[in-house]
Structure formats: C-alpha cells, structure tokens
Design a protein around this motif. Sequence first.
Motif, mmCIF file in Angstrom:
data_model
loop_
_atom_site.group_PDB
_atom_site.id
_atom_site.type_symbol
_atom_site.label_atom_id
_atom_site.label_comp_id
_atom_site.label_asym_id
_atom_site.label_seq_id
_atom_site.Cartn_x
_atom_site.Cartn_y
_atom_site.Cartn_z
ATOM 1 N N ALA A 101 0.833 -1.209 0.000
ATOM 2 C CA ALA A 101 0.000 0.000 0.000
ATOM 3 C C ALA A 101 0.865 1.255 0.000
ATOM 4 C CB ALA A 101 -0.920 -0.011 1.219
ATOM 5 N N CYS A 141 -11.880 0.401 -3.084
ATOM 6 C CA CYS A 141 -12.013 -0.795 -3.937
ATOM 7 C C CYS A 141 -11.514 -2.040 -3.204
ATOM 8 C CB CYS A 141 -11.245 -0.597 -5.231
ATOM 9 S SG CYS A 141 -11.952 0.659 -6.335
ATOM 10 N N PHE A 142 -10.377 -1.915 -2.527
ATOM 11 C CA PHE A 142 -9.820 -3.073 -1.835
ATOM 12 C C PHE A 142 -10.592 -3.395 -0.556
ATOM 13 C CE2 PHE A 142 -6.257 -2.320 -4.654
ATOM 14 C CZ PHE A 142 -5.848 -3.607 -4.942
ATOM 15 N N ILE A 145 -13.329 -5.516 -1.841
ATOM 16 C CA ILE A 145 -12.855 -6.871 -2.110
ATOM 17 C C ILE A 145 -12.715 -7.668 -0.821
ATOM 18 C CG2 ILE A 145 -10.885 -8.208 -2.952
ATOM 19 C CD1 ILE A 145 -10.403 -5.950 -4.987
ATOM 20 N N PHE A 146 -12.176 -7.016 0.212
ATOM 21 C CA PHE A 146 -12.008 -7.683 1.507
ATOM 22 C C PHE A 146 -13.352 -8.088 2.105
ATOM 23 C CE2 PHE A 146 -12.170 -6.872 6.135
ATOM 24 C CZ PHE A 146 -11.409 -7.945 6.573
#
Length: 379
Positions: A101, A141-142, A145-146
């Motif tokens: 990150a 966005c992540f 997803i998580f």
Amino acid sequence: MDIYDLHWIDRFGHFKICHIAGSVLVAISFSSVFGVCVPCKIFKTDSATMETVGYSIFAAIFNVGWAATQVSHMSMVNCMTLNPTSRVALASCRNAFTMVANLSLFAVALAVFNLSKPKTPVDIENQYRWIAYLSILIGCCFVGIFLVGTKEPRLRQEIEGKSLHRISWKDWFKKVLYYQVALVYMLTRLVTNVSQALLAFYVINDLQMAQSSKAIVPAIIYIFSFVVSVILQEMKWTGQRIKAFFTAGGILWIFSGAGIFLLPSSLHNLMYLLSVIIGVANALMTVTGISMQSVLVGEDINGSAFVYGSLSFLDKVSCGIALYVIESYQDFSSIGSLSITRYGLSLITASCALLGVLVTYTINLETPNLKHLTEPLLA
C-alpha cells in the motif's frame, strides 16, 4: 476510542461491520482534510480559527475511523486461528501488504506529478488533492474486495460453545505480560514512526541528497520490509523464535541509528545501504511485535480488540509526544555541529530499539505446541 468502545467491539464481535464503518469514516474525513474546509463553507468564513476547528474535527473523525478499522482487522487474526505459527504468518502477510500500500501511494504520486505540471501554488495543492482522492478510491475498492471475499471467523463461536470464561478488560491490567508487550509494541512503533517522520528532512537537509531521495530512500525501506515479511510467513514460530527475531531487528536498528548519527554528507550514498538494513529491521520488529500481542491474547479472543486498541492508543500518544518534543527543539537548529533531526532520527530510534530488546529478554512467551492447520483459516 475509549476503553468502553474497545470493549464494545469485543462484545459485538462482528468485525466486518466495525471495519466497514471505520472505513467510511476514514474516507469521509480524509477527503475533507485534503479538500476544502467544510465548516468554512457552511458558515461562509475564511477565518483561521474556523479552519483550525474544521480540520481538527475531521482529523478527530479520521482517528476514530482508523481505530475501528485497524482494531477490528487486527483482532480478526486471533479469531481465525489459535495456532501461533499461523498467527505470525497472518501478521507477516498483513505487514507485507501494508508495504504494498505504501509503495502504491508512491506510484499514484508519481503518476499525478508526471501528468500535471503545476504553475501556481494552487496547482500544487490540487496535485496533492488528486493524490488523496485517488488513494481513497483505490482503498475503497480493496475494502470492498475484503468485505466480499472474506467471512466472519468461526473460531469465536466455536470457543464460546465451550463456555469459556469471558475475560473483562480490567483483567488485562492484572497481567504482567500485558505491560511488557505494551512497552515492546510502543517502543517498536516509536522506532518506525519517528524514523518515517524525520527521514525526508534528514536526507535532504543533513546529507544534502537530491530531492528524489525523499522518495527513493523510503521506497527501498518498504521494498525490503515487504520481502522480509513474505519470508517470515514461511517459518514455524515459537515464543523463543519471536523473541530472537525481534532482538535481531532491534540490533539492526541500533547499528542503523549509529550509522545515521555518524554518516557525513560526503558519503551520503551509503544511506541507500542503511535503507536496506532499516527495511529489514522494521519488518522483523513490526511482525514480531504484533505477534507478541497474539501470544498475549492466547485463547482470550473475546478481549483481543481491547488489547490491540489500547496498545494502539498507547503508541499514538507516545509517538505524538516524541515528535512534539523533537519539533519543539527545531528552533535551536542544531546541538554542536549536528542537527536536531539527526539526533532524533539516530539516538531516539536506537535507544528505543535497545530498550525494546532489553524488555523482550525479560518476557516469557509461552506458545502452545499446536499442529499446522490443514483447512483454510476462514471457512
């Protein structure tokens, strides 16, 4: 977040809900801090007092949101498995992706700086706003997803099914190990945070390196922290091995601090070699420091959020005080022939690393001899 809030996360138990709530607060507050002063727009004033109040409010909201996000995410590790090796592997994986990150932020900044050529101070402000907005977008966005790709850990329900005693947050203060681990974690965060805050000033002002070094030196640190974090995932861990690797990281930081203190500007290229050592040391200390918290929690996973939250609060307060003290002496510019920045970056970090190693030596980390998991951690 206060003690009651941390205890509430433990009692509530739905870590994903706490994580998404914290993420929303972080996204809103972070965009507001880098955007316009919202209270100034509401009250139609540009006074310095209103700007201070406005940005302070959103900074406070950010800290609450970040605490909820960080504590719930770290607590999930202990609710996935009781296996000490698996817990360290998860901590290593988490640290590795933290480095990814950080490197991604450099990539975003590089793209923004190359695509737009600022001509006025306003253009420069807009560049950093775009960096902030793009980082928030990628982060969201992540987070999505998580949240979609994982399920709540079942280990909590399985342990509660055995009718184990629910530990109170007050019981942690009766454990000597709690204070030992808290001190080690606080010292670890002091090393990493103080070095991160002062490094850019050191390479530019003290070593007279090129402006690009402000990005290259941290990038080297993040890359080697990532590599070491990945390697640590493949090891079998015990309490003694956790102590040994933390000690190794602390010793590397002591030598790095000595190198930073003695390095002349004429040999500034050696800073790249020191960056490699610092990256390795940061990974060793961070991963094992967090793993000590997992050993402290053990099977008392109903109190994991309080452990992570209280120790995170301690590290933020200590780092704030340390940086405030260092900044308060910046008016003196130097002590003798060396700058305050050099003293802070070398002596404070090396001293904290040395003290962390000494405290680690006194800790008794007993880990159960459990077999490796043969099923996914999240079913």
